[in-house]
Scaffold this motif. Structure first.
Motif, PDB file in Angstrom:
ATOM      1  N   UNK A 157      85.703  74.016 126.776  1.00 30.22           N
ATOM      2  CA  UNK A 157      86.079  72.934 128.043  1.00 30.22           C
ATOM      3  C   UNK A 157      86.341  73.309 129.680  1.00 30.22           C
ATOM      4  N   UNK A 158      85.920  73.088 130.059  1.00 29.30           N
ATOM      5  CA  UNK A 158      86.342  73.015 131.837  1.00 29.30           C
ATOM      6  C   UNK A 158      87.213  71.613 132.280  1.00 29.30           C
ATOM      7  N   UNK A 159      88.276  71.597 132.455  1.00 20.98           N
ATOM      8  CA  UNK A 159      88.716  70.216 132.992  1.00 20.98           C
ATOM      9  C   UNK A 159      89.533  70.196 134.269  1.00 20.98           C
ATOM     10  N   UNK A 160      89.208  69.433 135.065  1.00 22.49           N
ATOM     11  CA  UNK A 160      89.538  69.546 136.447  1.00 22.49           C
ATOM     12  C   UNK A 160      90.235  68.465 137.541  1.00 22.49           C
ATOM     13  N   UNK A 161      91.626  68.637 137.419  1.00 16.58           N
ATOM     14  CA  UNK A 161      92.443  67.843 137.500  1.00 16.58           C
ATOM     15  C   UNK A 161      91.890  67.155 138.844  1.00 16.58           C
ATOM     16  N   UNK A 162      92.635  65.469 138.795  1.00 15.91           N
ATOM     17  CA  UNK A 162      92.554  64.781 140.579  1.00 15.91           C
ATOM     18  C   UNK A 162      91.200  64.377 140.523  1.00 15.91           C
ATOM     19  N   UNK A 163      90.196  63.625 139.469  1.00 12.78           N
ATOM     20  CA  UNK A 163      89.234  63.525 139.414  1.00 12.78           C
ATOM     21  C   UNK A 163      88.604  62.141 140.537  1.00 12.78           C
ATOM     22  N   UNK A 164      90.166  61.449 140.381  1.00 12.27           N
ATOM     23  CA  UNK A 164      89.842  60.520 141.100  1.00 12.27           C
ATOM     24  C   UNK A 164      90.635  60.546 142.830  1.00 12.27           C
ATOM     25  N   UNK A 165      91.358  61.551 143.384  1.00 16.69           N
ATOM     26  CA  UNK A 165      92.181  61.129 144.493  1.00 16.69           C
ATOM     27  C   UNK A 165      92.750  60.390 144.968  1.00 16.69           C
ATOM     28  N   UNK A 166      93.549  59.662 143.887  1.00 19.26           N
ATOM     29  CA  UNK A 166      93.803  58.016 144.137  1.00 19.26           C
ATOM     30  C   UNK A 166      93.228  57.134 144.896  1.00 19.26           C
ATOM     31  N   UNK A 167      92.068  57.427 143.537  1.00 20.42           N
ATOM     32  CA  UNK A 167      90.711  56.040 144.233  1.00 20.42           C
ATOM     33  C   UNK A 167      90.232  56.469 145.702  1.00 20.42           C
ATOM     34  N   UNK A 168      90.133  57.373 146.160  1.00 23.24           N
ATOM     35  CA  UNK A 168      89.775  58.092 146.967  1.00 23.24           C
ATOM     36  C   UNK A 168      88.633  58.902 147.208  1.00 23.24           C
ATOM     37  N   UNK A 169      88.170  59.389 145.968  1.00 27.15           N
ATOM     38  CA  UNK A 169      86.865  59.836 145.918  1.00 27.15           C
ATOM     39  C   UNK A 169      85.641  59.003 146.188  1.00 27.15           C
ATOM     40  N   UNK A 170      86.108  57.394 145.754  1.00 24.69           N
ATOM     41  CA  UNK A 170      85.272  56.388 145.736  1.00 24.69           C
ATOM     42  C   UNK A 170      84.581  56.066 147.930  1.00 24.69           C
ATOM     43  N   UNK A 171      85.333  56.997 147.961  1.00 25.86           N
ATOM     44  CA  UNK A 171      85.193  56.604 150.305  1.00 25.86           C
ATOM     45  C   UNK A 171      86.712  57.455 150.494  1.00 25.86           C
ATOM     46  N   UNK A 172      85.678  58.827 150.360  1.00 28.35           N
ATOM     47  CA  UNK A 172      87.006  59.759 150.772  1.00 28.35           C
ATOM     48  C   UNK A 172      87.207  59.646 152.690  1.00 28.35           C
ATOM     49  N   UNK A 173      88.031  60.508 152.394  1.00 29.53           N
ATOM     50  CA  UNK A 173      89.310  60.345 153.590  1.00 29.53           C
ATOM     51  C   UNK A 173      89.353  61.903 153.931  1.00 29.53           C
ATOM     52  N   UNK A 174      89.441  62.300 153.448  1.00 28.42           N
ATOM     53  CA  UNK A 174      89.105  63.817 153.967  1.00 28.42           C
ATOM     54  C   UNK A 174      88.626  64.710 153.289  1.00 28.42           C
ATOM     55  N   UNK A 175      88.732  66.275 153.966  1.00 23.83           N
ATOM     56  CA  UNK A 175      88.119  67.792 153.172  1.00 23.83           C
ATOM     57  C   UNK A 175      87.875  67.794 151.529  1.00 23.83           C
ATOM     58  N   UNK A 176      88.977  67.694 151.229  1.00 24.61           N
ATOM     59  CA  UNK A 176      89.798  67.735 149.692  1.00 24.61           C
ATOM     60  C   UNK A 176      89.078  66.474 148.991  1.00 24.61           C
ATOM     61  N   UNK A 177      89.099  65.514 150.097  1.00 22.28           N
ATOM     62  CA  UNK A 177      88.288  64.077 148.745  1.00 22.28           C
ATOM     63  C   UNK A 177      86.899  64.371 148.425  1.00 22.28           C
ATOM     64  N   UNK A 178      86.055  64.762 150.024  1.00 22.44           N
ATOM     65  CA  UNK A 178      84.702  65.318 149.785  1.00 22.44           C
ATOM     66  C   UNK A 178      84.523  66.638 148.724  1.00 22.44           C
ATOM     67  N   UNK A 179      85.612  67.239 149.047  1.00 23.98           N
ATOM     68  CA  UNK A 179      85.061  68.212 147.578  1.00 23.98           C
ATOM     69  C   UNK A 179      85.227  67.935 146.148  1.00 23.98           C
TER      70      UNK A 179
END
Ligand SMILES: C[S@@+](CC[C@H](N)C(=O)[O-])C[C@H]1O[C@@H](n2cnc3c(N)ncnc32)[C@H](O)[C@@H]1O
Length: 216
Positions: A163-185
């Motif tokens: 299994x691979x698991x990655x933390x912060x998949x939601x970026x505090x909700x910003x994954x729905x509307x990315x606001x910065x480069x890390x959100x977009x990554x």
């Protein structure tokens, strides 16, 4: 945009689960105090996310784990405590300051036999670890621009069923509307993982979201 992670009911339920099912003992509390005393950023997983990682180790029977991003060793302690006596966690950290705090953590937690900290950039540490494959679990919690590289390494070095698991998949909700480069990554990483034919994939909507892939 509404911040789904600050939703009141969700917050109350997270607290309920934490209170009933998450036993953050003296060592885990000490790590967070020590991290703050050393002015490390407060960006570790939360208690109930640590418990989720631990449950995944128990469920999968993982024996060899790689963690990318150690910080003060908080998530590493959750993971390592769920390993069997002959299990091993390799945890990767590039900051010498963070690595020094994490070493003190592993001493205090009595986990030096189960945990090996590799100090340096994760990509070179991963190259060093590759000959020890296959691994059972890889937890990604570090620099977002390299998430796709870490996923590729996971695909090449996990056992089938691993299994691979990655933390912060939601970026505090910003994954729905990315606001910065890390959100977009992270949004790109989730999109890649979702369609990656080498994995069965999902996001556990717990805490800030844990994206998971099981190697076919
Ligand atoms: C979010 S923190 C890890 C938190 C930890 N997993 C926990 O929950 O307790 C991310 C860590 O990754 C480290 N890091 C960032 N880029 C890295 C890289 N390229 N190689 C190794 N470590 C890196 C940072 O120094 C930081 O300590």
């Amino acid at each position: 945009m509404a911040d789904i992670l600050n939703d009141t009911l969700r917050t109350l339920l997270d607290s309920y689960v934490a209170e009933k099912f998450v036993n953050e003992d003296e060592v885990l509390q000490w790590i967070q105090t020590e991290a703050a005393r050393n002015e490390l950023p407060a960006i570790s997983v939360r208690g109930f996310e640590g418990r989720l990682l631990q449950m995944l180790v128990y469920i999968s029977g993982a024996k060899q784990i790689v963690e990318i991003g150690t910080l003060a060793g908080y998530s590493a302690v959750w993971l390592a405590r769920a390993l069997p006596a002959n299990g091993k966690l390799y945890t990767l950290e590039k900051s010498s300051k963070h690595a020094a705090v994490a070493r003190a953590t592993f001493d205090r937690a009595g986990l030096n036999r189960k945990v090996e900290l590799l100090e340096g950039d994760a990509l070179s540490s991963l190259a060093q670890l590759a000959p020890r494959n296959p691994f059972d679990m890889i937890f990604i919690d570090a620099d977002r621009p390299h998430y796709q590289d870490y996923l590729k390494w996971a695909a090449d070095n996990l056992r089938p069923g691993g299994m691979v698991a990655a933390h912060n998949a939601f970026r505090s909700g910003r994954v729905l509307a990315p606001e910065n480069d890390d959100d977009r990554f992270v949004a790109d990483f989730n999109a890649t993982l979702a369609t990656d034919k080498r994995f069965e994939t999902f996001v556990f909507a717990i805490g800030d979201g844990l994206a998971v892939g099981v190697r076919k």
